[in-house]
Scaffold this active site. Structure first.
Site, PDB file in Angstrom:
ATOM      1  N   LYS A 111      -3.836 -17.657 -11.688  1.00 14.29           N
ATOM      2  CA  LYS A 111      -3.262 -16.884 -12.798  1.00 14.29           C
ATOM      3  C   LYS A 111      -3.740 -17.390 -14.150  1.00 14.29           C
ATOM      4  O   LYS A 111      -3.924 -16.609 -15.078  1.00 14.29           O
ATOM      5  CB  LYS A 111      -1.727 -16.927 -12.746  1.00 14.29           C
ATOM      6  CG  LYS A 111      -1.155 -16.046 -11.655  1.00 14.29           C
ATOM      7  CD  LYS A 111       0.292 -15.700 -11.924  1.00 14.29           C
ATOM      8  CE  LYS A 111       0.831 -14.785 -10.843  1.00 14.29           C
ATOM      9  NZ  LYS A 111       2.263 -14.539 -10.968  1.00 14.29           N
ATOM     10  N   LYS A 194      -5.822 -10.358  -3.272  1.00  9.21           N
ATOM     11  CA  LYS A 194      -4.471  -9.894  -2.966  1.00  9.21           C
ATOM     12  C   LYS A 194      -4.136  -8.613  -3.747  1.00  9.21           C
ATOM     13  O   LYS A 194      -4.510  -8.502  -4.913  1.00  9.21           O
ATOM     14  CB  LYS A 194      -3.506 -11.030  -3.350  1.00  9.21           C
ATOM     15  CG  LYS A 194      -2.074 -10.827  -3.015  1.00  9.21           C
ATOM     16  CD  LYS A 194      -1.256 -12.035  -3.460  1.00  9.21           C
ATOM     17  CE  LYS A 194      -0.927 -11.968  -4.937  1.00  9.21           C
ATOM     18  NZ  LYS A 194       0.138 -12.894  -5.342  1.00  9.21           N
ATOM     19  N   LYS A 197       0.728  -6.304  -8.552  1.00  8.38           N
ATOM     20  CA  LYS A 197       1.227  -5.393  -9.594  1.00  8.38           C
ATOM     21  C   LYS A 197       0.511  -5.638 -10.910  1.00  8.38           C
ATOM     22  O   LYS A 197       0.487  -4.778 -11.772  1.00  8.38           O
ATOM     23  CB  LYS A 197       2.737  -5.441  -9.852  1.00  8.38           C
ATOM     24  CG  LYS A 197       3.586  -6.543  -9.255  1.00  8.38           C
ATOM     25  CD  LYS A 197       5.044  -6.449  -9.743  1.00  8.38           C
ATOM     26  CE  LYS A 197       6.014  -7.232  -8.870  1.00  8.38           C
ATOM     27  NZ  LYS A 197       5.771  -8.664  -8.758  1.00  8.38           N
TER      28      LYS A 197
HETATM   29  P1  TYM Z   1       6.258 -11.591  -6.617  1.00  9.03           P
HETATM   30  O1  TYM Z   1       7.083 -10.847  -7.593  1.00  9.03           O
HETATM   31  O2  TYM Z   1       4.826 -11.843  -6.950  1.00  9.03           O
HETATM   32  O3  TYM Z   1       6.284 -10.869  -5.211  1.00  9.03           O
HETATM   33  C1  TYM Z   1       7.511 -10.579  -4.554  1.00  9.03           C
HETATM   34  C2  TYM Z   1       7.336 -10.722  -3.056  1.00  9.03           C
HETATM   35  O4  TYM Z   1       6.263  -9.896  -2.595  1.00  9.03           O
HETATM   36  C3  TYM Z   1       5.332 -10.671  -1.861  1.00  9.03           C
HETATM   37  N1  TYM Z   1       3.989 -10.155  -2.113  1.00  9.03           N
HETATM   38  C4  TYM Z   1       3.123  -9.786  -1.161  1.00  9.03           C
HETATM   39  N2  TYM Z   1       3.223  -9.770   0.178  1.00  9.03           N
HETATM   40  C5  TYM Z   1       2.160  -9.315   0.878  1.00  9.03           C
HETATM   41  N3  TYM Z   1       1.013  -8.879   0.283  1.00  9.03           N
HETATM   42  C6  TYM Z   1       0.879  -8.886  -1.054  1.00  9.03           C
HETATM   43  N4  TYM Z   1      -0.252  -8.426  -1.618  1.00  9.03           N
HETATM   44  C7  TYM Z   1       1.973  -9.347  -1.847  1.00  9.03           C
HETATM   45  N5  TYM Z   1       2.169  -9.464  -3.181  1.00  9.03           N
HETATM   46  C8  TYM Z   1       3.410  -9.972  -3.325  1.00  9.03           C
HETATM   47  C9  TYM Z   1       5.479 -12.089  -2.402  1.00  9.03           C
HETATM   48  O5  TYM Z   1       5.022 -13.044  -1.468  1.00  9.03           O
HETATM   49  C10 TYM Z   1       6.964 -12.159  -2.643  1.00  9.03           C
HETATM   50  O6  TYM Z   1       7.635 -12.483  -1.455  1.00  9.03           O
HETATM   51  N6  TYM Z   1       7.502 -16.376  -7.157  1.00  9.03           N
HETATM   52  C11 TYM Z   1       7.865 -15.149  -6.509  1.00  9.03           C
HETATM   53  C12 TYM Z   1       9.286 -14.703  -6.828  1.00  9.03           C
HETATM   54  C13 TYM Z   1      10.331 -15.735  -6.641  1.00  9.03           C
HETATM   55  C14 TYM Z   1      10.877 -16.175  -5.400  1.00  9.03           C
HETATM   56  C15 TYM Z   1      11.869 -17.139  -5.747  1.00  9.03           C
HETATM   57  C16 TYM Z   1      10.607 -15.867  -4.077  1.00  9.03           C
HETATM   58  C17 TYM Z   1      10.999 -16.408  -7.619  1.00  9.03           C
HETATM   59  N7  TYM Z   1      11.911 -17.231  -7.094  1.00  9.03           N
HETATM   60  C18 TYM Z   1      12.591 -17.800  -4.761  1.00  9.03           C
HETATM   61  C19 TYM Z   1      11.354 -16.533  -3.092  1.00  9.03           C
HETATM   62  C20 TYM Z   1      12.335 -17.486  -3.444  1.00  9.03           C
HETATM   63  C21 TYM Z   1       6.922 -14.066  -6.961  1.00  9.03           C
HETATM   64  O7  TYM Z   1       6.282 -14.149  -7.978  1.00  9.03           O
HETATM   65  O8  TYM Z   1       6.959 -12.968  -6.210  1.00  9.03           O
END
Ligand code: TYM
Length: 332
Positions: A111, A194, A197
Site C-alpha cells: 500500500k 488482488k 475496492k
Molecule cells: P478489507 O476492508 O480490505 O476487506 C474486508 C474483507 O474482505 C477480504 N477481501 C478479500 N477476500 C478475497 N479476495 C479478495 N480480493 C479480497 N479483498 C478483500 C479481506 O480479507 C477481509 O476479510 N484489515 C481488514 C479489516 C479489519 C479486520 C479487523 C478484519 C480491521 N480490523 C479485525 C478482521 C479482524 C481490511 O482491510 O479488510
C-alpha cells in the site's frame, strides 16, 4: 459458543472479493457463533478520506452487510469509531508490538509503495489496531480473506508478548477462518493482483452494486488466455486468470475447482464467461436491490449501528479496562 470478530473498511463499494472472501462466510458462521461485525472507519482514514464521503460510505457499507444477510439482532453490527475501546487498546498494542514485526508486513509494503516516507503512521501501525479490534472482545475466531493472514499472525504475537510482559494469561490465541475456493479473488485485468475496492481501474473488479449489463461487460472483457478450460484442476496451476474465474464460479455454486471443471472443462472461455455472468447477476442483483431499499431510510440503518455500538461497548469496555489495569494505569 465461540466469539467471532471481523471487520471491513468503508473505503469504497465492497467488491466480489470482499463478498466471496469474507461477507458470505460471515453470514454462514452466524448459525453457530456469537458474532461481532465491524465497519472499520478508523482503519479507513489511514489513507485520506473525504469526510462527507466517509460518513456516506460507512452507512452504505452497513446497508450492504445487512443486505447480504448479516443479522444485527442475534449478532452485533457497528462502527469502529463509535466504540472507544478500539483506539484505547490500540495504543497499548502500539507499545507492545515491535518495529521489526511491522516492517515485515507485506500489505504495508504494497500500500505504501515506493513513496514509503509519505505514508501515514496510521497505515504502518494499522495491524496493531486490527489486533486491538479482535482482542478487545476476547474473540477467538476471525473469518477473513487470505490477504489478512499475516495480520492475524501478528495479532497472536502481540497477545503473547502482552501476556508474557505482564505475566498474565489475559489475551487469547485467535484462529483465522479462511474458507472456500475464493479466499483470494484476483483482479479481472491481472490474475496476479488482488481484486480491490481501491484499484484505480473499475474494470478490474465487480462491485456489489454493479448492474447486470456492467457485470456482463466486465466478465466478457476479463483477461484470459487463448486455451480452452482444462478438464482437471491441476491444469489451472500456471493459468492465474482461468483459475480466478473458475474459483469465483466454484464459490458461487458451493463447489470446488474440480466440480466446475467437471461441467465446463474443455469449453472455450466465451460460453463459460456467459454462464459466469448470468450466475453473478442472479446472486448479486438481490443484494443491490435490498441495499437500495435499506438506504431509502438512512435513519433506520443508523439506529441499527447505534444499538450495535452500545452492545459492543458493553463487551469491550470491561476487557480494555482490565488491560489498562494490568499495564499499571492508575484509576485516580
Ligand atoms: P478489507 O476492508 O480490505 O476487506 C474486508 C474483507 O474482505 C477480504 N477481501 C478479500 N477476500 C478475497 N479476495 C479478495 N480480493 C479480497 N479483498 C478483500 C479481506 O480479507 C477481509 O476479510 N484489515 C481488514 C479489516 C479489519 C479486520 C479487523 C478484519 C480491521 N480490523 C479485525 C478482521 C479482524 C481490511 O482491510 O479488510
Amino acid at each position: 459458543m465461540q466469539r467471532i470478530f471481523s471487520g471491513i473498511q468503508p473505503s469504497g463499494i465492497p467488491t466480489l472479493g470482499n463478498y466471496l472472501g469474507a461477507i458470505r462466510n460471515w453470514v454462514k458462521l452466524q448459525d453457530d457463533h456469537e458474532c461481532l461485525w465491524c465497519v472499520v472507519d478508523l482503519h479507513a482514514i489511514t489513507v485520506f478520506q473525504d469526510p462527507k464521503a466517509l460518513q456516506q460510505q460507512s452507512r452504505e457499507m452497513a446497508a450492504v452487510l445487512l443486505a447480504c444477510g448479516v443479522d444485527p439482532h442475534n449478532h452485533i453490527l457497528f462502527l469502529q469509531s463509535n466504540v472507544r475501546a478500539h483506539a484505547q487498546l490500540a495504543w497499548i498494542f502500539n507499545c507492545v508490538a515491535r518495529l521489526g514485526w511491522l516492517n515485515r508486513m507485506t500489505q504495508f509494503k504494497d500500500k505504501a509503495g515506493k513513496d514509503r516516507e509519505n505514508a501515514s503512521v496510521g497505515l504502518y501501525a494499522y495491524p496493531n489496531l486490527m489486533a486491538a479490534d479482535i482482542h478487545a472482545y476476547h474473540a477467538t475466531r476471525v473469518p477473513v480473506g487470505d490477504d489478512q493472514r499475516q495480520h492475524l499472525e501478528l495479532a497472536n504475537d502481540i497477545a503473547q508478548k502482552f501476556n508474557h510482559d505482564y505475566g498474565v494469561d489475559f489475551f487469547k490465541n485467535i484462529e483465522p477462518v479462511i474458507m472456500g475456493p475464493a479466499a483470494r479473488v484476483m483482479s479481472l485485468r491481472d490474475g496476479t493482483k488482488k481484486m480491490s475496492k481501491s484499484d484505480p481501474s473499475d474494470q478490474s473488479r465487480i462491485n456489489l452494486n454493479d448492474d447486470a449489463d456492467t457485470i456482463a461487460l466486465k466478465i466478457r472483457r476479463a483477461k484470459t488466455d487463448p486455451e480452452p478450460l482444462p478438464t482437471e484442476a491441476e491444469g489451472l496451476a500456471q493459468r492465474p486468470e482461468a483459475r480466478n474465474l473458475v474459483g469465483i464460479y466454484a464459490a458461487l455454486t458451493d463447489t470446488d475447482h474440480a466440480g466446475v471443471l467437471a461441467e465446463h472443462g474443455g469449453k472455450n472461455f466465451g460460453p463459460f464467461k456467459s454462464a459466469l455472468a448470468d450466475l453473478l447477476v442472479e446472486k448479486l442483483a438481490p443484494i443491490a436491490d435490498e441495499t437500495r431499499r435499506l438506504l431509502a431510510d438512512p435513519g433506520a440503518v443508523d439506529a441499527v449501528l447505534r444499538n450495535g455500538a452500545e452492545r459492543a461497548a458493553a463487551i469491550a469496555d470491561p476487557i480494555v479496562a482490565e488491560a489498562e489495569r494490568l499495564v499499571g494505569f492508575l484509576r485516580a
